[in-house]
Design a protein around this motif. Structure first.
Motif, PDB file in Angstrom:
ATOM      1  N   GLY A  53       0.821  -1.201   0.000  1.00 38.52           N
ATOM      2  CA  GLY A  53       0.000   0.000   0.000  1.00 38.52           C
ATOM      3  C   GLY A  53       0.858   1.256   0.000  1.00 38.52           C
ATOM      4  N   ILE A  54       0.473   2.210  -0.836  1.00 38.58           N
ATOM      5  CA  ILE A  54       1.156   3.503  -0.894  1.00 38.58           C
ATOM      6  C   ILE A  54       0.126   4.576  -0.586  1.00 38.58           C
ATOM      7  CG2 ILE A  54       2.426   5.134  -2.328  1.00 38.58           C
ATOM      8  CD1 ILE A  54       3.316   2.725  -4.036  1.00 38.58           C
ATOM      9  N   ASN A  55       0.354   5.285   0.509  1.00 31.19           N
ATOM     10  CA  ASN A  55      -0.550   6.344   0.947  1.00 31.19           C
ATOM     11  C   ASN A  55       0.090   7.683   0.635  1.00 31.19           C
ATOM     12  OD1 ASN A  55      -2.881   7.331   2.202  1.00 31.19           O
ATOM     13  ND2 ASN A  55      -1.812   7.592   4.137  1.00 31.19           N
ATOM     14  N   SER A  56      -0.695   8.622   0.152  1.00 36.17           N
ATOM     15  CA  SER A  56      -0.131   9.920  -0.181  1.00 36.17           C
ATOM     16  C   SER A  56      -0.823  11.029   0.583  1.00 36.17           C
ATOM     17  CB  SER A  56      -0.256  10.193  -1.677  1.00 36.17           C
ATOM     18  OG  SER A  56       0.242  11.473  -1.963  1.00 36.17           O
ATOM     19  N   GLY A 102     -10.777   5.668   3.045  1.00 38.98           N
ATOM     20  CA  GLY A 102     -10.594   4.221   3.010  1.00 38.98           C
ATOM     21  C   GLY A 102     -11.570   3.473   2.133  1.00 38.98           C
ATOM     22  N   THR A 103     -12.460   4.185   1.444  1.00 43.55           N
ATOM     23  CA  THR A 103     -13.418   3.536   0.558  1.00 43.55           C
ATOM     24  C   THR A 103     -12.711   3.036  -0.695  1.00 43.55           C
ATOM     25  OG1 THR A 103     -15.181   5.009   1.309  1.00 43.55           O
ATOM     26  CG2 THR A 103     -15.545   3.874  -0.780  1.00 43.55           C
ATOM     27  N   ARG A 104     -12.943   1.776  -1.038  1.00 37.93           N
ATOM     28  CA  ARG A 104     -12.349   1.228  -2.263  1.00 37.93           C
ATOM     29  C   ARG A 104     -13.022   1.877  -3.464  1.00 37.93           C
ATOM     30  NH1 ARG A 104     -11.276  -5.075  -3.748  1.00 37.93           N
ATOM     31  NH2 ARG A 104     -10.285  -4.675  -5.758  1.00 37.93           N
ATOM     32  N   ILE A 105     -12.210   2.282  -4.440  1.00 36.62           N
ATOM     33  CA  ILE A 105     -12.710   3.020  -5.595  1.00 36.62           C
ATOM     34  C   ILE A 105     -12.738   2.111  -6.819  1.00 36.62           C
ATOM     35  CG2 ILE A 105     -12.325   4.999  -7.101  1.00 36.62           C
ATOM     36  CD1 ILE A 105     -10.735   6.276  -4.816  1.00 36.62           C
ATOM     37  N   ALA A 106     -13.892   2.068  -7.484  1.00 35.95           N
ATOM     38  CA  ALA A 106     -14.023   1.307  -8.728  1.00 35.95           C
ATOM     39  C   ALA A 106     -13.472   2.141  -9.886  1.00 35.95           C
ATOM     40  CB  ALA A 106     -15.497   0.973  -8.985  1.00 35.95           C
ATOM     41  N   ARG A 107     -13.189   1.484 -11.002  1.00 38.62           N
ATOM     42  CA  ARG A 107     -12.653   2.188 -12.176  1.00 38.62           C
ATOM     43  C   ARG A 107     -13.569   3.325 -12.618  1.00 38.62           C
ATOM     44  NH1 ARG A 107      -8.142   0.948 -14.438  1.00 38.62           N
ATOM     45  NH2 ARG A 107      -8.590   2.335 -16.154  1.00 38.62           N
ATOM     46  N   THR A 108     -14.866   3.156 -12.467  1.00 35.52           N
ATOM     47  CA  THR A 108     -15.821   4.148 -12.964  1.00 35.52           C
ATOM     48  C   THR A 108     -16.148   5.245 -11.957  1.00 35.52           C
ATOM     49  OG1 THR A 108     -17.616   2.683 -12.268  1.00 35.52           O
ATOM     50  CG2 THR A 108     -16.884   2.517 -14.567  1.00 35.52           C
ATOM     51  N   ASP A 109     -15.677   5.145 -10.720  1.00 35.19           N
ATOM     52  CA  ASP A 109     -15.952   6.161  -9.700  1.00 35.19           C
ATOM     53  C   ASP A 109     -15.192   7.448  -9.992  1.00 35.19           C
ATOM     54  OD1 ASP A 109     -17.620   4.462  -8.318  1.00 35.19           O
ATOM     55  OD2 ASP A 109     -16.126   3.913  -6.813  1.00 35.19           O
ATOM     56  N   SER A 110     -15.753   8.559  -9.527  1.00 30.13           N
ATOM     57  CA  SER A 110     -15.097   9.855  -9.749  1.00 30.13           C
ATOM     58  C   SER A 110     -14.331  10.339  -8.517  1.00 30.13           C
ATOM     59  CB  SER A 110     -16.144  10.897 -10.152  1.00 30.13           C
ATOM     60  OG  SER A 110     -17.104  11.038  -9.119  1.00 30.13           O
ATOM     61  N   MET A 111     -14.352   9.581  -7.424  1.00 32.40           N
ATOM     62  CA  MET A 111     -13.604   9.969  -6.221  1.00 32.40           C
ATOM     63  C   MET A 111     -12.110  10.008  -6.496  1.00 32.40           C
ATOM     64  SD  MET A 111     -15.161   7.901  -2.998  1.00 32.40           S
ATOM     65  CE  MET A 111     -15.868   6.464  -3.780  1.00 32.40           C
ATOM     66  N   ALA A 112     -11.411  10.866  -5.785  1.00 35.60           N
ATOM     67  CA  ALA A 112      -9.951  10.929  -5.906  1.00 35.60           C
ATOM     68  C   ALA A 112      -9.319   9.811  -5.090  1.00 35.60           C
ATOM     69  CB  ALA A 112      -9.440  12.276  -5.419  1.00 35.60           C
ATOM     70  N   ALA A 113      -8.342   9.153  -5.676  1.00 31.54           N
ATOM     71  CA  ALA A 113      -7.599   8.108  -4.970  1.00 31.54           C
ATOM     72  C   ALA A 113      -6.481   8.750  -4.151  1.00 31.54           C
ATOM     73  CB  ALA A 113      -7.017   7.106  -5.956  1.00 31.54           C
ATOM     74  N   ALA A 114      -6.455   8.437  -2.863  1.00 28.19           N
ATOM     75  CA  ALA A 114      -5.404   8.942  -1.978  1.00 28.19           C
ATOM     76  C   ALA A 114      -4.422   7.830  -1.618  1.00 28.19           C
ATOM     77  CB  ALA A 114      -6.023   9.517  -0.708  1.00 28.19           C
ATOM     78  N   ARG A 115      -4.848   6.582  -1.811  1.00 32.04           N
ATOM     79  CA  ARG A 115      -3.992   5.437  -1.517  1.00 32.04           C
ATOM     80  C   ARG A 115      -4.183   4.381  -2.596  1.00 32.04           C
ATOM     81  NH1 ARG A 115      -5.819   1.650   2.668  1.00 32.04           N
ATOM     82  NH2 ARG A 115      -5.255  -0.165   1.456  1.00 32.04           N
ATOM     83  N   VAL A 116      -3.106   3.735  -2.984  1.00 29.11           N
ATOM     84  CA  VAL A 116      -3.174   2.640  -3.942  1.00 29.11           C
ATOM     85  C   VAL A 116      -2.392   1.456  -3.408  1.00 29.11           C
ATOM     86  CG1 VAL A 116      -3.520   4.100  -5.977  1.00 29.11           C
ATOM     87  CG2 VAL A 116      -1.194   3.505  -5.270  1.00 29.11           C
ATOM     88  N   ASN A 117      -2.820   0.273  -3.794  1.00 23.53           N
ATOM     89  CA  ASN A 117      -2.080  -0.945  -3.505  1.00 23.53           C
ATOM     90  C   ASN A 117      -1.502  -1.439  -4.821  1.00 23.53           C
ATOM     91  OD1 ASN A 117      -3.091  -0.668  -0.951  1.00 23.53           O
ATOM     92  ND2 ASN A 117      -4.033  -2.679  -0.850  1.00 23.53           N
ATOM     93  N   VAL A 118      -0.209  -1.744  -4.826  1.00 26.01           N
ATOM     94  CA  VAL A 118       0.465  -2.210  -6.030  1.00 26.01           C
ATOM     95  C   VAL A 118       0.998  -3.614  -5.812  1.00 26.01           C
ATOM     96  CG1 VAL A 118       1.092   0.134  -6.730  1.00 26.01           C
ATOM     97  CG2 VAL A 118       2.699  -1.206  -5.355  1.00 26.01           C
ATOM     98  N   LEU A 119       1.200  -4.342  -6.919  1.00 23.82           N
ATOM     99  CA  LEU A 119       1.786  -5.678  -6.853  1.00 23.82           C
ATOM    100  C   LEU A 119       3.239  -5.600  -7.293  1.00 23.82           C
ATOM    101  CD1 LEU A 119      -1.002  -7.890  -8.476  1.00 23.82           C
ATOM    102  CD2 LEU A 119      -0.609  -7.429  -6.043  1.00 23.82           C
TER     103      LEU A 119
END
Length: 144
Positions: A53-56, A102-119
């Motif tokens: 997880g990367i939090n910004s 902390g809400t998970r964002i779907a591809r179609t959502d317009s919310m701003a992403a503040a955290r992402v999880n990468v592989l």
């Protein structure tokens, strides 16, 4: 710098209709071509897969919050003193995106992403990314 995914092997007409794929858009003589790599191929071809997880605290460090699950990104480390950046990992898969609450964002959502999880698919990549996160210097660039 370490490449984290295998070469692109499939072509489709609409990347958003597919689940668990990596979508990459390229242009060839003015034509838009969508190419995908199945997420399962990454997992099957790797003995070591870790989700990090990367939090910004600064939305500009995560491409203004537009990152979504399935996006490919480059991750750079930023020196906390000089502010110089250097590419740490390329073609990294975004596995999940979350809003600031902390809400998970779907591809179609317009919310701003503040955290992402990468592989990431190696212990070395994991260690380098975790060290850069610990030092507080991460910059994410979305690949188009």
């Amino acid at each position: 710098m370490q490449r984290l995914i295998p070469p692109y092997s499939h072509s489709i007409t609409n990347g958003y209709d597919h689940v668990d794929v990596i979508v990459r858009t390229t242009s060839n003589d003015g034509l838009t071509i969508l190419r995908v790599v199945n997420k399962d191929d990454i997992l099957a071809n790797s003995d070591y897969v870790v989700e990090i997880g990367i939090n910004s605290g600064d939305i500009s460090e995560v491409v203004g919050g537009i990152l979504r699950e399935g996006d490919l990104v480059n991750i750079s480390s930023v020196d906390p003193v000089t502010k110089d950046s250097s590419l740490l990992l390329d073609n990294v898969y975004i596995d999940k995106a979350f809003s600031s609450d902390g809400t998970r964002i779907a591809r179609t959502d317009s919310m701003a992403a503040a955290r992402v999880n990468v592989l990431v698919t190696s212990k070395e990549a994991e260690a380098n990314l975790n060290k850069a996160i610990e030092l507080g210097g991460i910059k994410i660039s979305k690949i188009r």
